[in-house]
Design an enzyme around this catalytic site. Structure first.
Site, PDB file in Angstrom:
ATOM      1  CD  GLN A  27      -3.011   0.881   2.326  1.00 38.48           C
ATOM      2  OE1 GLN A  27      -2.580   0.951   3.472  1.00 38.48           O
ATOM      3  NE2 GLN A  27      -4.284   0.696   2.070  1.00 38.48           N
ATOM      4  CE1 TYR A  54      -0.097 -10.350   7.658  1.00 34.36           C
ATOM      5  CE2 TYR A  54       1.398  -8.896   8.848  1.00 34.36           C
ATOM      6  CZ  TYR A  54       0.291  -9.728   8.828  1.00 34.36           C
ATOM      7  OH  TYR A  54      -0.425  -9.921   9.987  1.00 34.36           O
ATOM      8  CD  GLN A 177      -1.041 -10.621  15.613  1.00 31.49           C
ATOM      9  OE1 GLN A 177      -1.178 -10.284  14.445  1.00 31.49           O
ATOM     10  NE2 GLN A 177       0.149 -10.769  16.159  1.00 31.49           N
ATOM     11  CE  LYS A 216      -9.898   6.460   7.400  1.00 31.18           C
ATOM     12  NZ  LYS A 216      -8.455   6.478   7.088  1.00 31.18           N
ATOM     13  NE  ARG A 228      -6.270  -0.473   5.791  1.00 30.62           N
ATOM     14  CZ  ARG A 228      -5.552  -0.966   6.802  1.00 30.62           C
ATOM     15  NH1 ARG A 228      -6.115  -1.781   7.672  1.00 30.62           N
ATOM     16  NH2 ARG A 228      -4.286  -0.644   6.954  1.00 30.62           N
ATOM     17  CD  GLN A 290      -2.508   7.145   8.749  1.00 31.06           C
ATOM     18  OE1 GLN A 290      -1.630   6.342   8.419  1.00 31.06           O
ATOM     19  NE2 GLN A 290      -3.673   7.207   8.146  1.00 31.06           N
ATOM     20  CD  GLU A 293      -5.403  10.591  15.494  1.00 26.62           C
ATOM     21  OE1 GLU A 293      -6.573  10.480  15.914  1.00 26.62           O
ATOM     22  OE2 GLU A 293      -5.121  10.703  14.288  1.00 26.62           O
TER      23      GLU A 293
END
Length: 332
Positions: A27, A54, A177, A216, A228, A290, A293
């Protein structure tokens, strides 16, 4: 940044971890990925999560380059094994062959001599559980893995692994996880109670619901450009949260966040970290701001009134059914 023990182990992890699912190697460009990792380090994040699958193994390589040259003892590097990483029949699953080969490949890509945490990315119904656990145990005894865990295993699967490890004297799971956030609470019914009893910590992914909990996305409106939901590599994972009913409820959380002095994302992360069974919440990013924050949620404690208001707002859209699996074909 605060740190927590991973379950009842001696390992401490940053309560906000940085993960590169979807982002690194796909991405975002590598320079942007490295900038995000640098921001994470600057903000005190020491725990980094990835997986061999990934971006077709590229995410591990990007993370390895981003962390190269840093003091290894100051980091906790976590990766996972299960999903296909090649075309062959043995390039997947939790057989001894694939675990050993995948572990060594991950070590090369991550440019490290050992993994702090190595996790079974899903349960493998085609391999005897004893074989999987013995392979993990061998990696621990070889010093190539320090701790072992699982990802998205059901309570009965975790319980079976603990029983075999106890019977055979094999290394014990210390982590799970799962997906966990204000909207997706499936682990609360069975997985969390078992893990709390057995001393297994949760390193949760999607604490902000793939971005749906940031506020958002608005009901009846198109997704913002560059989000996304508009990205081909990530939109399939968030679409289940983007119904008008869910987004309408999420919008009602804004005054709750404002009253708490938090952004919507910070509220969502702080909510996850409020659970005593959670050791860390994984955040991803495409921009350094990001990261900056999200880390502000570290150390935040939400009072009972805030927690109650969140539940009151979201009650009709909370998913609690333990029979459900993660959104297809999730590889987080």
């Amino acid at each position: 940044m605060e740190h927590r023990h991973l379950g009842r182990s001696g390992l401490k992890v940053s309560e906000i971890a940085y993960g590169n699912w979807i982002t690194h190697g796909s991405q975002v460009e590598e320079d942007a990925a490295k900038a995000c990792v640098a921001a994470a380090l600057d903000e005190g994040i020491t725990t980094f999560d990835t997986a061999d699958v990934y971006a077709g193994t590229r995410a591990e390589a990007v993370l390895g380059r981003a962390l190269h040259g840093l003091r290894r003892e100051s980091l906790e590097i976590c990766t996972k094994v299960f999903w296909p990483t090649g075309p062959g029949p043995n390039d997947r699953g939790l057989s001894r062959k694939h675990i050993m080969e995948s572990a060594h490949a991950s070590l090369r890509r991550l440019q490290t001599d050992y993994l702090d945490l190595y996790q079974a990315h899903r349960y493998d119904h085609g391999t005897p559980l004893e074989e999987t656990l013995r392979a993990f145990d061998d990696l621990v005894r070889q010093g190539k893995v320090l701790y072992i865990g699982v990802s998205e295993w059901r309570a009965e699967e975790i319980s079976a692994a603990l029983a075999i490890a106890g019977q055979l004297g094999l290394d014990r799971l210390i982590s799970n996880q799962p997906q966990y956030n204000m909207l997706w609470r499936v682990i609360e019914a069975e997985v969390l109670p078992l893990c709390e009893t057995e001393g297994i910590g949760q390193i949760v992914w999607s604490p902000i619901g793939q971005g749906a909990l940031t506020g958002k996305y608005l009901p009846g409106q198109a997704a913002p450009a560059g989000s996304r939901a508009t990205d081909a590599s990530g939109s399939g994972f968030i679409k289940g949260f983007l119904t008008d009913e869910i987004l309408g409820r999420v919008a009602e959380l804004r005054p709750v966040a404002e009253q708490a002095g938090l952004s919507m994302a910070q509220l969502a992360i702080a909510w996850v970290l409020q659970n005593p069974g959670v050791s860390a919440a994984i955040v991803g990013a495409t921009r350094p701001e990001q990261v900056r924050e999200n880390v502000k949620a570290s150390g935040v404690r939400l009072d009972e009134e805030v927690m109650r208001r969140i539940d009151d707002v979201l009650a009709p859209v909370i998913e609690r059914d333990p029979a459900l699996t993660v959104s297809p074909p999730a590889r987080s």
